[in-house]
Design a protein around this motif. Structure first.
Motif, PDB file in Angstrom:
ATOM      1  N   GLY A  95       0.773  -1.225   0.000  1.00 39.92           N
ATOM      2  CA  GLY A  95       0.000   0.000   0.000  1.00 39.92           C
ATOM      3  C   GLY A  95       0.806   1.279   0.000  1.00 39.92           C
ATOM      4  N   ALA A  96       2.115   1.184  -0.069  1.00 42.56           N
ATOM      5  CA  ALA A  96       2.957   2.380  -0.019  1.00 42.56           C
ATOM      6  C   ALA A  96       2.971   3.090  -1.369  1.00 42.56           C
ATOM      7  N   THR A  97       3.167   4.394  -1.347  1.00 42.92           N
ATOM      8  CA  THR A  97       3.374   5.148  -2.573  1.00 42.92           C
ATOM      9  C   THR A  97       4.831   5.013  -3.005  1.00 42.92           C
ATOM     10  N   ASP A  98       5.109   5.372  -4.248  1.00 41.12           N
ATOM     11  CA  ASP A  98       6.495   5.347  -4.710  1.00 41.12           C
ATOM     12  C   ASP A  98       7.362   6.301  -3.898  1.00 41.12           C
ATOM     13  N   THR A  99       6.777   7.425  -3.490  1.00 43.10           N
ATOM     14  CA  THR A  99       7.529   8.385  -2.671  1.00 43.10           C
ATOM     15  C   THR A  99       7.957   7.762  -1.355  1.00 43.10           C
ATOM     16  N   THR A 100       7.062   6.991  -0.744  1.00 41.39           N
ATOM     17  CA  THR A 100       7.402   6.321   0.515  1.00 41.39           C
ATOM     18  C   THR A 100       8.457   5.249   0.292  1.00 41.39           C
ATOM     19  N   VAL A 101       8.344   4.490  -0.781  1.00 41.66           N
ATOM     20  CA  VAL A 101       9.334   3.454  -1.074  1.00 41.66           C
ATOM     21  C   VAL A 101      10.718   4.081  -1.196  1.00 41.66           C
ATOM     22  N   ALA A 102      10.822   5.186  -1.919  1.00 39.53           N
ATOM     23  CA  ALA A 102      12.114   5.855  -2.082  1.00 39.53           C
ATOM     24  C   ALA A 102      12.629   6.376  -0.742  1.00 39.53           C
ATOM     25  N   ALA A 103      11.724   6.908   0.073  1.00 39.62           N
ATOM     26  CA  ALA A 103      12.130   7.450   1.377  1.00 39.62           C
ATOM     27  C   ALA A 103      12.604   6.352   2.318  1.00 39.62           C
ATOM     28  N   VAL A 104      11.942   5.193   2.290  1.00 41.56           N
ATOM     29  CA  VAL A 104      12.371   4.063   3.112  1.00 41.56           C
ATOM     30  C   VAL A 104      13.816   3.692   2.785  1.00 41.56           C
ATOM     31  N   ARG A 105      14.124   3.598   1.513  1.00 36.91           N
ATOM     32  CA  ARG A 105      15.481   3.237   1.102  1.00 36.91           C
ATOM     33  C   ARG A 105      16.496   4.289   1.559  1.00 36.91           C
ATOM     34  N   ARG A 106      16.182   5.556   1.340  1.00 41.20           N
ATOM     35  CA  ARG A 106      17.145   6.602   1.682  1.00 41.20           C
ATOM     36  C   ARG A 106      17.347   6.705   3.192  1.00 41.20           C
ATOM     37  N   THR A 107      16.319   6.435   3.957  1.00 38.41           N
ATOM     38  CA  THR A 107      16.487   6.438   5.410  1.00 38.41           C
ATOM     39  C   THR A 107      17.474   5.365   5.850  1.00 38.41           C
ATOM     40  N   LEU A 108      17.342   4.176   5.290  1.00 34.02           N
ATOM     41  CA  LEU A 108      18.284   3.100   5.615  1.00 34.02           C
ATOM     42  C   LEU A 108      19.702   3.476   5.224  1.00 34.02           C
ATOM     43  N   LEU A 109      19.860   4.122   4.069  1.00 34.99           N
ATOM     44  CA  LEU A 109      21.192   4.532   3.623  1.00 34.99           C
ATOM     45  C   LEU A 109      21.783   5.574   4.567  1.00 34.99           C
ATOM     46  N   THR A 110      20.984   6.561   4.922  1.00 31.36           N
ATOM     47  CA  THR A 110      21.481   7.620   5.796  1.00 31.36           C
ATOM     48  C   THR A 110      21.826   7.083   7.181  1.00 31.36           C
ATOM     49  N   ASP A 111      21.014   6.158   7.675  1.00 32.21           N
ATOM     50  CA  ASP A 111      21.296   5.546   8.978  1.00 32.21           C
ATOM     51  C   ASP A 111      22.491   4.604   8.920  1.00 32.21           C
TER      52      ASP A 111
END
Length: 463
Positions: free
Chosen positions: A396-412
């Motif tokens: 149910g996620a939007t593409d914007t959320t999918v991209a944000a999930v990935r970038r959060t993991l990268l930044t962390d």
């Protein structure tokens, strides 16, 4: 100041040994300082750390501690492909035996453009390339060239196709093809490529047949065995049949999937590969080699004749007639490293069984991870994996959320996942190339993705 020690020569090994201790200690300390698959903080934080460590990169007076300082910083700010939570790209963890062999190549520094610079290396390259060429094309007069990877191999394939067709050829490729193929057509001044639909991530053979029917002139069909987005394999036998029917030359980009040749269990997925005139392979993917370790295999060694060049200081006619091997026709490059040594050491050390086992392991890990995704209520699986790539996304996620999930993991710095757009949606991509990955690692990877999704759902600001 005294002359710095050299890496080769009688004193070379003695000079290298203490430096290797420093490098290995710095790699260990830097990895511990990083603490995960990626450094914490994102691009700005990494840039600050590197600038601090580098300081003045060309000081008036040298720094005897530079090796330790910079290798430590290099390791502390690296994306470590051997970390089980580093699973974004076709970026493999190299085998220790291959990296050790690569040290010898760097120390002796042969240049593969003339025999007198690389006597043994040139013969070793001849032996290994012939062996790998026969893996792809068991019959006929096959050959293979060492390249820097898929981009160079694909460029070479188009060049050879152009020369085999009197100086002109038109590329026909799937919408799923690697970007290096149309770029190579542009670089070589070829006509605009014809793109064939790939509605489910693989080239549509019926659409290819219809396309070939309406086109005229010399054609090169390019198929893919292991797409970069989902690891999919085009229907090679059908594509080969249509190409033969219409008199088109066939190239198969197997940069990713070519490693399946080592596996008795999985090599049948490459049925039809031997019908290609040229095949791209990358053993810095499913071969666990340090970059670079690419090859271009050709079905007929005579196709390589257009690469022949003459430079009197490298391959004078009388030297060639006297028996000195001519190496200039073995690459588009002149100076090039003896990347063949690490390949030879790996093939000899592991053998077909050893490499096949590694292939089987990473493919099994992908199936295990896909099963975890498929049974998780908060995630959607794109499809069962074909090789070792798994696409998934939060339900149910939007593409914007999918991209944000990935970038959060990268930044962390906690996990490295890739991204792929398929079927009109953005997916998280796990490319599992680490044979040492365990079930707990796979579970942790999915757990971290779930945690990141929960953060965005709750509206928290990503760290």
């Amino acid at each position: 100041m005294c002359t710095p020690p050299l890496a080769s020569g009688p004193e070379g090994p003695h000079a290298l040994r203490p430096l290797l201790d420093i490098v290995l200690d710095a790699l260990d300390a830097g990895g511990r300082a990083r603490g995960g698959p990626l450094p914490v903080g994102g691009p700005d934080a990494v840039a600050d750390r590197i600038r601090e460590a580098a300081g003045d990169v060309l000081p008036d007076h040298g720094d005897p501690h530079a090796v330790r300082t910079l290798v430590h910083a290099f390791a502390a700010t690296a994306a470590d492909p051997a970390h089980p939570l580093c699973a974004a790209h076709l970026h493999c963890p190299p085998l220790a035996v291959a990296a050790a062999a690569d040290l010898a190549a760097s120390a002796l520094n042969p240049s593969m453009d003339s025999w007198d610079q690389a006597p043994g290396a040139s013969e070793l390259e001849s032996l290994v390339t012939a062996t790998l060429a026969r893996e792809v094309h068991p019959a006929g007069t096959p050959d293979a060239l060492v390249t820097t990877g898929g981009t160079e191999s694909n460029q070479l394939a188009l060049l050879l196709a152009r020369e085999a067709n009197g100086g002109s050829v038109r590329l026909v490729h799937g919408a799923n093809a690697h970007h290096s193929l149309p770029r190579a057509a542009w670089l070589l001044g070829l006509p605009e490529p014809v793109v064939v639909p790939a509605p489910h991530g693989t080239l549509d053979p019926d659409a290819l047949a219809a396309t070939l029917t309406r086109l005229h002139g010399p054609l090169l069909v390019a198929a893919t065995a292991g797409t970069t987005d989902a690891g999919l394999i085009d229907p090679l036998p059908e594509i080969a049949a249509h190409s033969a029917t219409h008199g088109a030359r066939l190239h198969i980009d197997a940069a990713y999937g070519g490693g399946l040749l080592f596996s008795d269990r999985h090599r049948t997925r490459l049925t039809g590969l031997d019908a290609a005139d040229t095949v791209t392979l990358d053993l810095h993917k499913l071969g666990w080699q340090p970059v670079a370790a690419g090859l271009l295999a050709v079905r007929d060694t005579h196709d390589l004749h257009p690469l022949r060049q003459h430079a009197d200081y490298l391959n004078a006619d009388d030297d060639t007639e006297a028996g000195l091997p001519d190496l200039l026709g073995r690459s588009l490059r002149t100076t090039r490293r003896p990347d063949i040594l690490k390949l030879a050491v790996t093939l000899k050390t592991l053998g077909r069984d050893g490499l096949g086992t590694l292939v089987d392991q990473v493919c099994a890990h992908a199936r295990q991870f896909a099963a975890l995704v498929d049974t998780h209520p908060d995630f959607e699986l794109h499809a069962p994996p074909v090789i070792s790539t798994v696409l998934f996304r939060p339900t149910g996620a939007t593409d914007t959320t999918v991209a944000a999930v990935r970038r959060t993991l990268l930044t962390d710095g906690t996990a490295v996942l890739g991204r792929a757009r398929l079927d009109g949606r953005l997916w998280l991509k796990a490319t599992l190339l680490n044979p040492a990955t365990g079930p707990d690692d796979l579970a942790a990877l999915l757990h971290l993705a779930a945690e990141s999704r929960a953060t965005h759902v709750e509206g928290h600001t990503p760290r």
